[in-house]
Write a protein that holds these residues in place. Structure first.
Motif, PDB file in Angstrom:
ATOM      1  N   ASN A  29       0.811  -1.222   0.000  1.00  0.00           N
ATOM      2  CA  ASN A  29       0.000   0.000   0.000  1.00  0.00           C
ATOM      3  C   ASN A  29       0.845   1.272   0.000  1.00  0.00           C
ATOM      4  OD1 ASN A  29       0.908   0.107   2.704  1.00  0.00           O
ATOM      5  ND2 ASN A  29      -0.968  -0.859   3.454  1.00  0.00           N
ATOM      6  N   PHE A  31       3.239   3.969  -2.159  1.00  0.00           N
ATOM      7  CA  PHE A  31       3.459   4.443  -3.525  1.00  0.00           C
ATOM      8  C   PHE A  31       4.627   5.429  -3.507  1.00  0.00           C
ATOM      9  CE2 PHE A  31      -0.967   3.561  -2.703  1.00  0.00           C
ATOM     10  CZ  PHE A  31      -1.318   2.710  -3.729  1.00  0.00           C
ATOM     11  N   HIS A  79      11.375   5.298   0.365  1.00  0.00           N
ATOM     12  CA  HIS A  79      10.412   4.215   0.576  1.00  0.00           C
ATOM     13  C   HIS A  79      10.610   3.567   1.942  1.00  0.00           C
ATOM     14  CE1 HIS A  79       8.653   0.177   0.156  1.00  0.00           C
ATOM     15  NE2 HIS A  79       7.820   0.748  -0.712  1.00  0.00           N
ATOM     16  N   SER A 171       0.993   7.104   1.203  1.00  0.00           N
ATOM     17  CA  SER A 171      -0.086   6.130   1.261  1.00  0.00           C
ATOM     18  C   SER A 171      -1.287   6.853   1.862  1.00  0.00           C
ATOM     19  CB  SER A 171       0.308   4.912   2.101  1.00  0.00           C
ATOM     20  OG  SER A 171      -0.714   3.920   2.040  1.00  0.00           O
TER      21      SER A 171
END
Length: 346
Positions: A29, A31, A79, A171
């Motif tokens: 979930n 991005f 990330h 997210s």
């Protein structure tokens, strides 16, 4: 075609991120995309690579590949900053229509530190900052309200651009618990004629059987059947309810039908203003709405209970499958007309 693609995108996101008050951020979930600065940086790298190929310059190759490695490392770190972070809705807020309703959230970092984290809903946002690994940070996110009722943000966005601002990882959280938006208080006009008429009706309905200490009133929809004087009803056909004891004082009922001729939302705003004023003064009062009655009482808890009743009157809690941006009210006058048909109209 212009509407088809956004709808498909919304459905895909809703399937990937179901509604929940607890959201754990994982690879499924999360991005990540370049920011505008990242796009410019990538274009410069491409231009440098073309220049190096054209001139066969080893130094340009070296700088290009070095900066490209920095870009790839930043992608991994951006990330990694959000991966493992858990976002929890602690408490949904309450407020008046038009104000920002505060949602209490808790962010708990996983094995890695969460750095430069931002939360946003619609056009409002707040920064969480640095959340050390394994620790929590609480924050109150303001959510804009427009009308009374249940306020369920369709999405709460969590984002970071750490470390260089070249990429952004984000997210969403789609909370289940909805906040409550009270009607906007509007000063109520004086209606002495209605109050006088109510006093006359109360005096006329006093018991003639020697029950001088009970103040009686006509039955309202929502009253408990145990409080109805059935013997009087069988004798005279008049359905009345023992409302209060005279030796305890006569409470002031705030009645929905008091403001005849006003639209339903305006009536609720007038009642909201009266509830707030009674709450400030500490006076006892009761609230009468079509299909619902709150017995007279006093204190902050009673005031909040009445405000919640005004906020949710004629409303239904949002369903998980439907995400409405600012509550659930669509056309209250049209919806309420059916439910008030037996409780008094305009």
């Amino acid at each position: 075609m212009n509407r088809f693609i956004p709808r498909r995108w919304q459905r895909w996101i809703n399937r990937r991120i179901p509604r929940s008050d607890v959201q754990l951020l994982t690879q499924k979930n999360l991005f990540i995309l370049p920011t505008s600065a990242g796009v410019v940086f990538a274009m410069l790298l491409l231009l440098m690579l073309i220049t190096g190929i054209n001139y066969q310059n080893s130094l340009i190759y070296l700088v290009t590949f070095l900066l490209g490695a920095v870009f790839i490392g930043a992608m991994y770190q951006t990330h990694r900053t959000l991966a493992g972070l858990e976002l929890t809705l602690v408490e949904a807020g309450e407020g008046f229509a038009g104000d920002d309703v505060l949602f209490h959230l808790r962010a708990t970092a996983g094995k890695q530190d969460a750095v430069a984290v931002m939360l946003s809903a619609d056009d409002t946002g707040v920064g969480i900052g640095h959340v050390p690994a394994g620790q929590s940070r609480e924050v109150r996110l303001p959510v804009t309200s427009q009308s009374r009722g249940y306020l369920q943000p369709d999405r709460i966005r969590i984002e970071t651009r750490f470390p260089f601002g070249l990429l952004k990882a984000w997210s969403w959280m789609r909370p289940v618990t909805a906040g409550i938006v009270f009607p906007r208080p509007v000063a109520a006009p004086e209606t002495p004629g209605v109050a006088k008429e109510r006093d006359q009706t109360t005096a006329a309905t006093r018991s003639s059987d020697g029950n001088d200490h009970a103040q009686l009133r006509p039955w309202r929809e929502g009253d408990l059947s145990q409080r109805v004087l059935w013997k009087r009803y069988a004798r005279s056909g008049q359905m009345v309810v023992a409302d209060w004891e005279a030796d305890k004082g006569s409470p002031h009922w705030l009645d929905f039908d008091r403001f005849a001729g006003a639209k339903y939302e305006l009536r609720l705003s007038h009642l909201c203003w009266l509830v707030v004023e009674r709450g400030k003064s500490g006076a006892r009062f009761g609230l009468s709405l079509p299909g619902q009655a709150i017995e007279p009482d006093a204190g902050p808890a009673h005031t909040v209970r009445c405000l919640r009743a005004l906020a949710t009157w004629g409303q239904q809690k949002p369903r998980d499958a439907v995400g409405l941006r600012h509550g659930t009210r669509q056309d209250p006058d049209a919806k309420a007309s059916a439910s008030i048909a037996t409780g008094g109209g305009l």
